[in-house]
Design a protein around this motif. Structure first.
Motif, PDB file in Angstrom:
ATOM      1  N   TYR A  91       0.825  -1.213   0.000  1.00 26.43           N
ATOM      2  CA  TYR A  91       0.000   0.000   0.000  1.00 26.43           C
ATOM      3  C   TYR A  91       0.861   1.265   0.000  1.00 26.43           C
ATOM      4  O   TYR A  91       0.567   2.239  -0.701  1.00 26.43           O
ATOM      5  CB  TYR A  91      -0.924   0.027   1.214  1.00 26.43           C
ATOM      6  N   VAL A  92       1.912   1.258   0.818  1.00 20.75           N
ATOM      7  CA  VAL A  92       2.810   2.419   0.850  1.00 20.75           C
ATOM      8  C   VAL A  92       3.433   2.637  -0.526  1.00 20.75           C
ATOM      9  O   VAL A  92       3.467   3.761  -1.053  1.00 20.75           O
ATOM     10  CB  VAL A  92       3.919   2.231   1.913  1.00 20.75           C
ATOM     11  N   ALA A  93       3.926   1.555  -1.126  1.00 22.66           N
ATOM     12  CA  ALA A  93       4.522   1.659  -2.454  1.00 22.66           C
ATOM     13  C   ALA A  93       3.515   2.190  -3.460  1.00 22.66           C
ATOM     14  O   ALA A  93       3.828   3.083  -4.267  1.00 22.66           O
ATOM     15  CB  ALA A  93       5.049   0.294  -2.898  1.00 22.66           C
ATOM     16  N   GLY A  94       2.291   1.668  -3.415  1.00 16.28           N
ATOM     17  CA  GLY A  94       1.258   2.121  -4.338  1.00 16.28           C
ATOM     18  C   GLY A  94       0.935   3.592  -4.166  1.00 16.28           C
ATOM     19  O   GLY A  94       0.762   4.324  -5.154  1.00 16.28           O
ATOM     20  N   ALA A  95       0.872   4.062  -2.918  1.00 21.39           N
ATOM     21  CA  ALA A  95       0.570   5.468  -2.651  1.00 21.39           C
ATOM     22  C   ALA A  95       1.621   6.388  -3.253  1.00 21.39           C
ATOM     23  O   ALA A  95       1.297   7.430  -3.846  1.00 21.39           O
ATOM     24  CB  ALA A  95       0.456   5.696  -1.140  1.00 21.39           C
TER      25      ALA A  95
ATOM     26  N   ARG B 106      -8.380   0.493  -3.257  1.00 22.11           N
ATOM     27  CA  ARG B 106      -8.325  -0.171  -4.560  1.00 22.11           C
ATOM     28  C   ARG B 106      -7.170   0.380  -5.398  1.00 22.11           C
ATOM     29  O   ARG B 106      -6.376  -0.387  -5.963  1.00 22.11           O
ATOM     30  CB  ARG B 106      -9.650   0.014  -5.304  1.00 22.11           C
ATOM     31  N   ALA B 107      -7.053   1.688  -5.449  1.00 13.84           N
ATOM     32  CA  ALA B 107      -6.039   2.317  -6.293  1.00 13.84           C
ATOM     33  C   ALA B 107      -4.625   1.957  -5.835  1.00 13.84           C
ATOM     34  O   ALA B 107      -3.779   1.556  -6.646  1.00 13.84           O
ATOM     35  CB  ALA B 107      -6.234   3.835  -6.296  1.00 13.84           C
ATOM     36  N   ILE B 108      -4.352   2.088  -4.538  1.00 14.79           N
ATOM     37  CA  ILE B 108      -2.977   1.859  -4.075  1.00 14.79           C
ATOM     38  C   ILE B 108      -2.622   0.379  -4.061  1.00 14.79           C
ATOM     39  O   ILE B 108      -1.465   0.010  -4.273  1.00 14.79           O
ATOM     40  CB  ILE B 108      -2.739   2.498  -2.687  1.00 14.79           C
ATOM     41  N   SER B 109      -3.628  -0.498  -3.835  1.00 16.56           N
ATOM     42  CA  SER B 109      -3.323  -1.940  -3.833  1.00 16.56           C
ATOM     43  C   SER B 109      -2.961  -2.421  -5.229  1.00 16.56           C
ATOM     44  O   SER B 109      -2.070  -3.267  -5.394  1.00 16.56           O
ATOM     45  CB  SER B 109      -4.514  -2.737  -3.289  1.00 16.56           C
ATOM     46  N   LEU B 110      -3.629  -1.894  -6.248  1.00 14.35           N
ATOM     47  CA  LEU B 110      -3.308  -2.275  -7.623  1.00 14.35           C
ATOM     48  C   LEU B 110      -1.967  -1.695  -8.046  1.00 14.35           C
ATOM     49  O   LEU B 110      -1.138  -2.382  -8.656  1.00 14.35           O
ATOM     50  CB  LEU B 110      -4.409  -1.806  -8.567  1.00 14.35           C
TER      51      LEU B 110
ATOM     52  N   SER C 241     -16.166  -5.330   5.340  1.00 17.53           N
ATOM     53  CA  SER C 241     -15.595  -6.238   4.347  1.00 17.53           C
ATOM     54  C   SER C 241     -15.281  -5.472   3.068  1.00 17.53           C
ATOM     55  O   SER C 241     -16.011  -4.558   2.670  1.00 17.53           O
ATOM     56  CB  SER C 241     -16.573  -7.373   4.032  1.00 17.53           C
ATOM     57  N   ARG C 242     -14.232  -5.876   2.441  1.00 10.83           N
ATOM     58  CA  ARG C 242     -13.798  -5.251   1.198  1.00 10.83           C
ATOM     59  C   ARG C 242     -14.577  -5.846   0.025  1.00 10.83           C
ATOM     60  O   ARG C 242     -14.876  -7.050   0.029  1.00 10.83           O
ATOM     61  CB  ARG C 242     -12.311  -5.537   1.037  1.00 10.83           C
ATOM     62  N   PRO C 243     -14.915  -5.055  -1.001  1.00 10.35           N
ATOM     63  CA  PRO C 243     -15.657  -5.591  -2.143  1.00 10.35           C
ATOM     64  C   PRO C 243     -14.937  -6.768  -2.808  1.00 10.35           C
ATOM     65  O   PRO C 243     -13.704  -6.746  -2.953  1.00 10.35           O
ATOM     66  CB  PRO C 243     -15.761  -4.391  -3.093  1.00 10.35           C
ATOM     67  N   VAL C 244     -15.702  -7.754  -3.210  1.00 10.11           N
ATOM     68  CA  VAL C 244     -15.134  -8.946  -3.851  1.00 10.11           C
ATOM     69  C   VAL C 244     -14.280  -8.574  -5.049  1.00 10.11           C
ATOM     70  O   VAL C 244     -13.148  -9.050  -5.209  1.00 10.11           O
ATOM     71  CB  VAL C 244     -16.259  -9.919  -4.282  1.00 10.11           C
ATOM     72  N   LYS C 245     -14.816  -7.704  -5.896  1.00  5.29           N
ATOM     73  CA  LYS C 245     -14.105  -7.340  -7.133  1.00  5.29           C
ATOM     74  C   LYS C 245     -12.745  -6.713  -6.837  1.00  5.29           C
ATOM     75  O   LYS C 245     -11.761  -6.979  -7.536  1.00  5.29           O
ATOM     76  CB  LYS C 245     -14.955  -6.378  -7.958  1.00  5.29           C
ATOM     77  N   ASP C 246     -12.666  -5.901  -5.791  1.00  6.80           N
ATOM     78  CA  ASP C 246     -11.396  -5.242  -5.470  1.00  6.80           C
ATOM     79  C   ASP C 246     -10.341  -6.264  -5.041  1.00  6.80           C
ATOM     80  O   ASP C 246      -9.164  -6.141  -5.397  1.00  6.80           O
ATOM     81  CB  ASP C 246     -11.602  -4.220  -4.353  1.00  6.80           C
ATOM     82  N   ILE C 247     -10.742  -7.260  -4.262  1.00  5.15           N
ATOM     83  CA  ILE C 247      -9.801  -8.297  -3.836  1.00  5.15           C
ATOM     84  C   ILE C 247      -9.342  -9.112  -5.041  1.00  5.15           C
ATOM     85  O   ILE C 247      -8.143  -9.364  -5.218  1.00  5.15           O
ATOM     86  CB  ILE C 247     -10.440  -9.216  -2.785  1.00  5.15           C
ATOM     87  N   VAL C 248     -10.287  -9.540  -5.863  1.00  2.00           N
ATOM     88  CA  VAL C 248      -9.956 -10.355  -7.037  1.00  2.00           C
ATOM     89  C   VAL C 248      -9.042  -9.585  -7.982  1.00  2.00           C
ATOM     90  O   VAL C 248      -8.066 -10.136  -8.522  1.00  2.00           O
ATOM     91  CB  VAL C 248     -11.235 -10.821  -7.749  1.00  2.00           C
ATOM     92  N   ASP C 249      -9.325  -8.299  -8.188  1.00  2.00           N
ATOM     93  CA  ASP C 249      -8.493  -7.496  -9.091  1.00  2.00           C
ATOM     94  C   ASP C 249      -7.080  -7.317  -8.532  1.00  2.00           C
ATOM     95  O   ASP C 249      -6.100  -7.303  -9.284  1.00  2.00           O
ATOM     96  CB  ASP C 249      -9.143  -6.133  -9.335  1.00  2.00           C
TER      97      ASP C 249
END
Length: 534
Positions: free
Chosen positions: A28-32, A146-150, A195-203
């Motif tokens: 997350y830090v890296a993504g940010a 979502r943004a930083i995790s991707l 809970s985190r959205p399913v789509k965000d985890i899968v992506d």
């Protein structure tokens, strides 16, 4: 603009980031910072120690140290960063903007059986960040996450163990309970359950998969069975779990490991039918060797009540049984798909000498009933600021009885762990992709990727992952030999195979099998000879 992220490793009730695990925090830090236009370099604290990089970060604009242990543990893959090391890094690198991320910014304790204390008043730094998504975008947690995790997925390629790593995945935050155990840091670090959205985890899984990650753990969750329950009136959400596991499997057809971690046994017992369906879903889609870690903490009913631990022992019994019924099925290598693990904490409020005996007798009871436990984790309480137990400790003496702890630890390791290990991993079980960790004499110790993977000692030198066959058992580890052609095995490996010994090992090297029993010949034929020779 340049940012250096130093992974000092984290261990919290619902997230692990000691190698080979890569925590959510560092990604997350890296993504940010990547989204802010920085180039990001990633280092582990062990790289800093080994290569003497303490003063190597002055050329960066930002220096981030991630770390924090709120539950005590012993680690094979690395040693978490200490306050003294954080201080050293920041003192020797004064030019960058210096940030601390993780629970170490609140407090630190070097071991179990102690009180965690703050040290940041002795360290010069610019910022302490606790909630990374909101730090990146304070208006929308989910879109920020979502943004930083991707974006942060690519950082894993810089891990020194890559591709032999396993990524923690954030499934939910906080605990589904609204009253909490007296000692737990989860509601302090993450007060609200969602809970985190399913789509965000899968992506996110798909993004990590595309950069080469093949092992994942749905570990950033206090209770995987409660995932999606906040969308379902507090009851287990079977559909959400099915969509999550199916989505991961479909987007990552060649993954090697899909495991999870925490589950609340009392929540399972209270919602038995729905929980059983979720456990069936996990067993259908996971990879073998998976564990549901039960935060039992104590089998002493009085201690449970005084520390506000959810439910009673009878409900824990029911959860242990249902996971065994559904999850103890074995794959072609003989490894169970999903088993319960038991976490026990010693030094809780209200504990007596009887507590130690109660815990021991319950574990013996499970053994005698034929129930399987993959792992029994015995911890000494770590008292963290902000927990009810911390404030109670200001008025009352709360400590671990060291002699009792060591005595019962020995009894459990000898009389429960060893026979349990023989049942979970009988001789002849194949463990795939054992990654070497360290050597002691002629023994190489390694582990596969997964949730609390079994430690394997192999009497041979190997530097790359290998498949092995179990030939003997210790208290918490196994002895194995490489699943390789017979002529490639060392003498020590041959000696360790049941029924062979030193003299027969020498005969086998001379291709003389005459002194071997039929059962030993059958064992050799099964694992060490190609089909054309058998």
């Amino acid at each position: 603009m340049r940012c250096a992220v130093i992974d000092g490793y984290v261990d919290e009730p619902a997230v692990l980031g000691v190698p080979p695990y890569i925590s959510t925090y560092v990604r997350y830090v890296a993504g940010a910072f990547l989204l802010r236009g920085y180039s990001v370099d990633y280092f582990t604290i062990d790289q800093v120690r080994t290569n003497d990089l303490w003063n190597a970060f002055s050329g960066y604009d930002v220096l981030v140290v991630v770390g924090g242990v709120t539950v005590p543990g012993r680690y094979v893959g690395g040693t978490p960063v200490s306050p003294q090391e954080v201080q050293k890094l920041f003192e020797l690198n004064r030019k960058p903007y210096r940030i601390i991320v993780g629970a170490i910014g609140r407090a630190h304790a070097g071991r179990g059986g102690s009180v965690a204390k703050s040290f940041t008043d002795k360290v010069e730094f610019e910022e302490f960040v606790e909630n990374i998504p909101l730090w990146f975008d304070e208006n929308d947690y989910f879109s920020s996450l979502r943004a930083i995790s991707l974006a942060g997925a690519e950082i894993v390629k810089q891990h020194p163990r890559f591709p032999n790593v396993i990524c923690e995945l954030e499934v939910s935050l906080g605990c589904e309970r609204r009253t909490f155990c007296t000692f737990c840091t989860e509601p302090i670090l993450h007060p609200r359950f969602f809970s985190r959205p399913v789509k965000d985890i899968v992506d996110e899984v798909n993004a990590l998969y595309k950069v080469g990650v093949r092992a994942f753990r749905l570990g950033r969750s206090a209770n995987i069975i409660a995932y999606g329950s906040d969308w379902n009136g507090g009851i287990p959400n079977v559909t959400a779990l099915e969509e999550l596991y199916t989505g991961i499997r479909e987007s990552c057809p060649e993954l090697h490991v899909l495991h999870t971690d925490n589950a609340n046994p009392v929540y399972i017992a209270k919602h038995l039918e729905l929980s059983a369906r979720i456990i069936e879903t996990i067993v259908k889609h996971n990879t073998s060797g998976d564990i549901l870690s039960f935060g039992v903490e104590s089998f002493d009913e009085t201690v449970r009540k005084k520390n506000n631990i959810d439910g009673g022992v009878s409900e824990v019994d029911l959860a242990v049984k249902i996971v065994n019924e559904i999850g103890s099925v074995r794959d072609k290598d003989g490894v169970p798909k999903l088993l319960p693990g038991i976490n026990l904490i010693f030094g809780l409020f209200g504990e007596t000498k009887k507590t130690y005996e109660t815990n021991y007798q319950k574990l013996l009871e499970y053994l005698n009933m034929g129930l399987l436990l993959r792992r029994i984790n015995l911890r000494q309480i770590m008292i963290f600021p902000g927990t009810p137990l911390y404030y109670l400790a200001q008025r009352k003496t709360i400590k671990v009885e060291k002699r009792l702890f060591e005595h019962y630890k020995h009894l459990i390791r000898t009389n429960v762990d060893n026979p349990m290990l023989k049942r979970v991993f009988p001789i002849g079980t194949v463990i795939r992709n054992v990654i070497p960790e360290y050597r002691e004499g002629r023994i190489t110790f390694g582990r596969p990727l997964g949730t609390y993977p079994i430690l394997v000692g192999v009497p041979a030198n190997f530097e790359k992952p290998v498949d092995v066959v179990i030939v003997d058992h210790g208290q918490r580890s196994v002895t194995a030999v490489r699943k390789a052609p017979l002529e490639e095995l060392t003498l020590e490996e041959l000696e360790s195979i049941p029924g062979i010994g030193k003299k027969n090992a020498l005969r086998i090297k001379m291709k003389d099998f005459s002194a071997l029993s039929d059962s030993t010949k059958e064992f050799i034929n099964k694992f060490f000879l190609p089909p054309s020779v058998r």
